[in-house]
Design a protein around this motif. Sequence first.
Motif, PDB file in Angstrom:
ATOM      1  N   LEU A 160      40.707  36.219  53.456  1.00 32.01           N
ATOM      2  CA  LEU A 160      39.857  35.046  53.644  1.00 32.01           C
ATOM      3  C   LEU A 160      39.659  34.331  52.308  1.00 32.01           C
ATOM      4  O   LEU A 160      39.830  33.121  52.215  1.00 32.01           O
ATOM      5  N   THR A 161      39.274  35.090  51.289  1.00 30.16           N
ATOM      6  CA  THR A 161      39.157  34.558  49.927  1.00 30.16           C
ATOM      7  C   THR A 161      39.449  35.670  48.936  1.00 30.16           C
ATOM      8  O   THR A 161      39.245  36.845  49.228  1.00 30.16           O
ATOM      9  N   TYR A 162      39.923  35.285  47.774  1.00 25.01           N
ATOM     10  CA  TYR A 162      39.936  36.179  46.620  1.00 25.01           C
ATOM     11  C   TYR A 162      38.653  35.901  45.848  1.00 25.01           C
ATOM     12  O   TYR A 162      38.385  34.762  45.447  1.00 25.01           O
ATOM     13  N   THR A 163      37.846  36.927  45.657  1.00 20.46           N
ATOM     14  CA  THR A 163      36.537  36.778  45.029  1.00 20.46           C
ATOM     15  C   THR A 163      36.415  37.770  43.876  1.00 20.46           C
ATOM     16  O   THR A 163      37.003  38.848  43.915  1.00 20.46           O
ATOM     17  N   THR A 164      35.664  37.393  42.865  1.00 20.99           N
ATOM     18  CA  THR A 164      35.400  38.299  41.744  1.00 20.99           C
ATOM     19  C   THR A 164      33.900  38.478  41.589  1.00 20.99           C
ATOM     20  O   THR A 164      33.153  37.499  41.490  1.00 20.99           O
ATOM     21  N   ASN A 165      33.460  39.733  41.599  1.00 25.45           N
ATOM     22  CA  ASN A 165      32.054  40.066  41.381  1.00 25.45           C
ATOM     23  C   ASN A 165      31.854  40.563  39.955  1.00 25.45           C
ATOM     24  O   ASN A 165      32.694  41.296  39.425  1.00 25.45           O
ATOM     25  N   PRO A 214      37.290  42.489  40.968  1.00 22.65           N
ATOM     26  CA  PRO A 214      37.946  41.540  41.877  1.00 22.65           C
ATOM     27  C   PRO A 214      38.123  42.189  43.245  1.00 22.65           C
ATOM     28  O   PRO A 214      38.375  43.397  43.344  1.00 22.65           O
ATOM     29  N   TRP A 215      37.986  41.418  44.302  1.00 24.41           N
ATOM     30  CA  TRP A 215      38.149  41.970  45.640  1.00 24.41           C
ATOM     31  C   TRP A 215      38.605  40.878  46.595  1.00 24.41           C
ATOM     32  O   TRP A 215      38.526  39.693  46.290  1.00 24.41           O
ATOM     33  N   THR A 266      43.994  31.719  47.006  1.00 22.65           N
ATOM     34  CA  THR A 266      44.894  31.869  45.860  1.00 22.65           C
ATOM     35  C   THR A 266      44.427  33.021  44.979  1.00 22.65           C
ATOM     36  O   THR A 266      43.275  33.038  44.530  1.00 22.65           O
ATOM     37  N   MET A 267      45.303  33.966  44.718  1.00 27.32           N
ATOM     38  CA  MET A 267      44.933  35.099  43.876  1.00 27.32           C
ATOM     39  C   MET A 267      45.032  34.704  42.408  1.00 27.32           C
ATOM     40  O   MET A 267      46.029  34.132  41.967  1.00 27.32           O
ATOM     41  N   ARG A 268      43.972  34.989  41.671  1.00 26.56           N
ATOM     42  CA  ARG A 268      43.966  34.719  40.243  1.00 26.56           C
ATOM     43  C   ARG A 268      43.106  35.757  39.543  1.00 26.56           C
ATOM     44  O   ARG A 268      42.198  36.340  40.147  1.00 26.56           O
ATOM     45  N   THR A 269      43.416  36.003  38.272  1.00 23.24           N
ATOM     46  CA  THR A 269      42.669  36.989  37.490  1.00 23.24           C
ATOM     47  C   THR A 269      41.579  36.293  36.700  1.00 23.24           C
ATOM     48  O   THR A 269      41.830  35.310  35.987  1.00 23.24           O
ATOM     49  N   ILE A 270      40.369  36.796  36.846  1.00 22.88           N
ATOM     50  CA  ILE A 270      39.218  36.218  36.142  1.00 22.88           C
ATOM     51  C   ILE A 270      38.686  37.256  35.169  1.00 22.88           C
ATOM     52  O   ILE A 270      38.290  38.351  35.569  1.00 22.88           O
ATOM     53  N   GLY A 271      38.686  36.925  33.901  1.00 27.87           N
ATOM     54  CA  GLY A 271      38.237  37.846  32.871  1.00 27.87           C
ATOM     55  C   GLY A 271      36.830  37.556  32.403  1.00 27.87           C
ATOM     56  O   GLY A 271      36.132  36.679  32.934  1.00 27.87           O
TER      57      GLY A 271
END
Length: 559
Positions: free
Chosen positions: A200-205, A286-287, A255-260
Amino acid sequence: MSEQSSTKKIPVLIVGGGPVGLALAGDLGWRGVPNLLVEKGDGSVFQPRMDMVGIRTMEFCRRWGIVDWVENAGYNRNYSQDYAWVSQLHGGYEFGREEFPIVKDEPKPPQSPQKRERCPQNFFDPVLTRFANRSGLTEIRYQTEYLSHVEHANGVTARLRNLATGKEELVDCQYLVGCDGGASKVKEVLGVKMSGTPTLTYTTNAIIECDGLEKLHDKKPGYRYIFIGPEGTWATMVAINGRDWWRLSIVGDGTMRTIGEEEIGKTFIRAVGRDDVKFRIISIMPWIRRQLVADDYGTDRVVIAGDAAHLTSPTGGFGMNMGIQDSVDLGWKLQGLVEGWGGSHLMRSYEIERRPVAIRNVNEATNNLKLMLTPREYLNQQVFEPGPEGDLARKEFGDAYTQMMKREWYTIGIHLGFRYEGSPIVLPDGTPEPEDTVTTYEQIARPGHRAPHVWLEPGRSTLDNYGLEFVLMRFDPSVSIEGFKAAAKACKLPFKIVDCDNEEARRLYATKLVLVRPDGHVGWRADGEPSDPAYVLDVLRGVKAVSTEAMRREEVAAL
């Protein structure tokens, strides 16, 4: 191959030490069933993924005698529970707000002896661990990995590995339950597939420590903030301990992306609205937000529960609570099978009862997500403009968004209204199924539904009768129940009779006799004993499957 030790024997093996596995272990121990729980981690909570203990889960905690443990687990129960949607906290616009009482003061609804509680996973897991250990019948092993299992006619042999030593061990159990999350190894070995929407979404906590955040902005304190910018909904933030820990969720898309750390820091600064805010990033996770339900829940001896069986968006707070409902549904059934008074239909009923609830709940959670993200599809950009026109646009948008989001905030029907329609261990009474509602809930004692709550005296609910036995509620002492007594004794069924002289309960339960299962769901009801009470008990304990042919005319007439 690593060194392998001799075989251990245990009635139930639980794989996975999150809240669902711990709740099952505790419930089994409470019921007197020895069990072994294995967890490949060390028991620490890296990221608290849930924070709301739903009202039905709190009813289970009441049953288990641990309500005060939850209430005193560590969350600041005097902290604001308001939900607000803003452009940013300091200097930004507040589009709307739904006000709630603080946790300590939130009233109990008339439909329950309990209310929901705010208890994030880093507080709730230790409570459930303490509960699981209380009986002395649960063994918890951390850093122990489940590798595989072989199912045979009389049980299951599982292969485990101690991650610290590399030593492998065989465990013989009668039943195995995989509570090991979305990436469940048990599910993989079973070959179970899942259906739905994988992404559904790529989310980062990120868990962020920020002391005194409330003093750094001009908005009223709140438990949850939804941040809306020109691009639409871009983040949410919730109070993890009601003090200085916050969970910032950067709500992505497909869209999958890496968040630092750098981007998380910039996002938090944007949310707060101040460059001088001091904070510390404690953890990042990330999840993927999913909408999936397992195509089947396992076999006669190996089943999955919790996130292994269903993956849902957290919008609504259904996931963990749904998993604990799985555990409670399984607990009494496993007890019956281990102790010998339960039949083969008990385990088969688990999927039939719980899978439709999972489909219903994950669909509702996805709908809530779509509502939350509505500003991405349409948003009058005038809401970000100063002046009277902007004020009008903000009011129109805020009022509409607030009204729309109420469906996520008020969900008593989801938490208490689930029912087990078509279960092979429920005897229908011919009454029509009521509407399945979300924001409202009307109690009903129809077979398959949760038995209603009524205060019998100060501090004592009808629900306090249920849990360890089948309970025959009798609302007219003149009705004979000798047949039920004899049938229960003959099959050694945990069984008790409760005579109830309460007008409100008599009205809600609607018939003179109501038979409630150990999980608190009604299994049968009528105005008099059936001609064959043993048949009714045989169905409810899983020895015989319900069939319309078996419902004799005189039994139907009695309903």
